[in-house]
Design an enzyme around this catalytic site. Sequence first.
Site, PDB file in Angstrom:
ATOM      1  N   ASP A   1       1.632  -1.076  -0.825  1.00 38.38           N
ATOM      2  CA  ASP A   1       0.163  -1.122  -0.765  1.00 38.38           C
ATOM      3  C   ASP A   1      -0.339  -1.514   0.632  1.00 38.38           C
ATOM      4  O   ASP A   1      -1.129  -2.452   0.777  1.00 38.38           O
ATOM      5  CB  ASP A   1      -0.374  -2.135  -1.796  1.00 38.38           C
TER       6      ASP A   1
ATOM      7  N   GLU B   1      -6.541   4.013  -8.936  1.00 33.95           N
ATOM      8  CA  GLU B   1      -6.442   2.713  -8.257  1.00 33.95           C
ATOM      9  C   GLU B   1      -6.329   2.958  -6.753  1.00 33.95           C
ATOM     10  O   GLU B   1      -6.451   4.087  -6.281  1.00 33.95           O
ATOM     11  CB  GLU B   1      -5.234   1.917  -8.778  1.00 33.95           C
TER      12      GLU B   1
END
Length: 320
Positions: A15, A219
């Site tokens: 991420d 997401e």
Amino acid sequence: MSDKKPLVTHVYTADPSAHVFNGKLYVYPSHDIPTDIRDNDNGDQYAMEDYHVFSLPEGISGPVNDHGSVLHMKDVPWVGKQMWAPDAAEKNGKYFLYFPARDKDGTSPEGPFTPDPEPIKGSYSIDPACFVDDDGQAYLFFGGIWGGQLQCWTKGHFAKEDYESMEASGDDKPALHARVAKLTDDMHQFAEDVKEVVILDPETKEPVKASDHDRRFFEAAWLHKYNGKYYFSYSTGDTHYLAYGVGDSPYGPFIYGGRILEPVLGWTTHHSIVQYQDKWYLFYHDASLSGGKNHLRCIKAREIKYDEQGKIYLAEPQGP
Ligand code: FUB
């Protein structure tokens, strides 16, 4: 065809939120750790406990410095488990680290960061991404479906019963939307009610439908600005693409523009986009360092370009 080497190999990372602060490239990733927890749709296997900050003083092809653990869950009284995807921002010489449901600030982009005593009022779900516009106004984007529980927030409050339904489906229903809110001048709170980030079909100009898993938001929200336009990019979750839309305001709506990255090794895909010197880069992750374990990922970077219409493409085609 080419694939990229992990930027970091001594720890697992994911991420990656990349920023340029004081002319230097920094990455704020999640820190994956080995666990015996089995994979599930709630994401329990992502048992992360702290954050490291990395700097790349010579760009994506040079050395990567690990500035160590800048915040651990043991230092945040309200965190029970899982420090998921973070982001960082700078305003007026102060640096802010955002992580799911919590805010903290510091005086150096390398941290350390001090947690606020309470989460941001009105915040929920996962994957905060902070965008500071040219006028200094900051916006926090956030949200994620299933493990991120965005599907439980369609009624203006947390509705636990909706977790079981996972998410709405059907051609007659709009997809769930990411969320955005302006931040206060001090960067610690929302300055307004949370709004929905709508992605429009370029042909019909209607919101992307719930059944359209190739294009709907799942997401990993990220906003960047190129050539006066706002680019909202995100993961499509169970179809594993990184996709984007383009709009005229940080609030959108964003006209779906296409895919940036095809599926990588591992279930999740999550990224950031940043300009460093005169080039643009996509930071992302895959699970190649662990041989494909979903919860043990590694961050990577590659150059992206824009065509004459402003469409994003990879400078080098994605390889196996
Ligand atoms: O790292 C945990 C979660 O996996 C993130 O919050 C999601 O975006 C996915 O990458």
